[in-house]
Design a protein around this motif. Structure first.
Motif, PDB file in Angstrom:
ATOM      1  N   HIS A 107       0.858  -1.187   0.000  1.00  0.00           N
ATOM      2  CA  HIS A 107       0.000   0.000   0.000  1.00  0.00           C
ATOM      3  C   HIS A 107       0.895   1.239   0.000  1.00  0.00           C
ATOM      4  N   PRO A 108       0.610   2.227  -0.853  1.00  0.00           N
ATOM      5  CA  PRO A 108       1.499   3.397  -0.948  1.00  0.00           C
ATOM      6  C   PRO A 108       1.648   4.204   0.338  1.00  0.00           C
ATOM      7  N   ASP A 109       0.716   4.086   1.266  1.00  0.00           N
ATOM      8  CA  ASP A 109       0.867   4.782   2.550  1.00  0.00           C
ATOM      9  C   ASP A 109       2.095   4.289   3.318  1.00  0.00           C
ATOM     10  N   TYR A 110       2.622   3.124   2.934  1.00  0.00           N
ATOM     11  CA  TYR A 110       3.730   2.517   3.673  1.00  0.00           C
ATOM     12  C   TYR A 110       5.031   2.506   2.873  1.00  0.00           C
ATOM     13  N   TRP A 111       5.048   3.130   1.713  1.00  0.00           N
ATOM     14  CA  TRP A 111       6.257   3.209   0.905  1.00  0.00           C
ATOM     15  C   TRP A 111       7.307   4.070   1.607  1.00  0.00           C
ATOM     16  N   GLY A 112       8.565   3.739   1.358  1.00  0.00           N
ATOM     17  CA  GLY A 112       9.674   4.552   1.861  1.00  0.00           C
ATOM     18  C   GLY A 112       9.975   4.378   3.335  1.00  0.00           C
ATOM     19  N   LYS A 113       9.448   3.321   3.943  1.00  0.00           N
ATOM     20  CA  LYS A 113       9.656   3.096   5.384  1.00  0.00           C
ATOM     21  C   LYS A 113      10.447   1.815   5.661  1.00  0.00           C
ATOM     22  N   GLY A 114      11.070   1.267   4.616  1.00  0.00           N
ATOM     23  CA  GLY A 114      11.877   0.064   4.788  1.00  0.00           C
ATOM     24  C   GLY A 114      11.070  -1.196   5.035  1.00  0.00           C
ATOM     25  N   MET A 115       9.782  -1.148   4.780  1.00  0.00           N
ATOM     26  CA  MET A 115       8.933  -2.305   5.073  1.00  0.00           C
ATOM     27  C   MET A 115       9.103  -3.439   4.073  1.00  0.00           C
ATOM     28  N   MET A 116       9.125  -3.120   2.776  1.00  0.00           N
ATOM     29  CA  MET A 116       9.218  -4.202   1.799  1.00  0.00           C
ATOM     30  C   MET A 116      10.573  -4.909   1.862  1.00  0.00           C
ATOM     31  N   PRO A 117      11.700  -4.208   2.017  1.00  0.00           N
ATOM     32  CA  PRO A 117      12.949  -4.952   2.204  1.00  0.00           C
ATOM     33  C   PRO A 117      12.910  -5.854   3.447  1.00  0.00           C
ATOM     34  N   GLU A 118      12.278  -5.396   4.510  1.00  0.00           N
ATOM     35  CA  GLU A 118      12.125  -6.233   5.710  1.00  0.00           C
ATOM     36  C   GLU A 118      11.372  -7.516   5.369  1.00  0.00           C
TER      37      GLU A 118
END
Length: 184
Positions: A107-118
């Motif tokens: 979800h774009p609200d969570y982009w740029g927070k290092g979540m997907m690499p985690e």
């Protein structure tokens, strides 16, 4: 465990912020919430969702892929809210050659927070460790810098561009390919 046994029961994974679990029909409104946005489907070989039934259909497709031992797609549930904000997993699983392709969205609200690499790092550990994969590939649109950044942070190396690889929204488009190899 190995590739043959992975499909006996859906694997559950944990990260600091996420429970990675099998998608349920109750997750459909969350998936619809982001798959209906242009920004999410811009580089995704999928038209924007216009009705919630499409999210139910996607969940069923992922479930069927697991039953048929072709894919594993985890729902990324935030531990603090219980909300699914993305998915990640393996498709094009090739048991004979010990390889798979990774795919994901958030979800774009969570982009740029290092979540997907985690999330991808947890899935890569599962792929190389539990599944015994030797190679994990990623195909992505060459202009999708955010996806490439996720892959770089996860240890992938760019290999090249496959010309006119997909028919996407009526146009043939290139696909960049990157991979990560199991370190002995």
């Amino acid at each position: 465990m190995g590739l043959e046994n992975v499909f006996e029961q859906f694997p559950l994974l944990e990260t600091e912020r996420f429970s990675l679990r099998e998608l349920k029909t109750e997750d459909a409104p969350h998936l619809f919430g982001y798959f209906s946005q242009d920004i999410v489907t811009k580089y995704y070989n999928l038209e924007n969702f216009t009705e919630e039934q499409q999210a139910f259909d996607l969940i069923n497709k992922f479930s069927q892929g697991f039953i048929e031992k072709r894919q594993i797609r985890w729902g990324a549930e935030l531990k603090d809210t219980g909300k699914v904000v993305g998915t990640c997993g393996f498709h094009a699983i090739d048991i004979k050659h010990f390889k798979a392709e990774i795919g994901y969205e958030l979800h774009p609200d969570y982009w740029g927070k290092g979540m997907m690499p985690e999330i991808t790092k947890a899935i890569l550990r599962f792929g190389f460790g539990t599944m015994g994969l030797n190679r994990i590939e990623a195909l992505y649109h060459p202009n999708n810098e955010q996806s490439w950044n996720v892959l770089k942070k996860s240890g992938f190396e760019y290999e090249g561009t496959l010309r006119k690889r997909w028919l996407d929204k009526g146009k043939f488009v290139d696909a960049a390919i990157a991979s990560i190899i199991k370190i002995p």
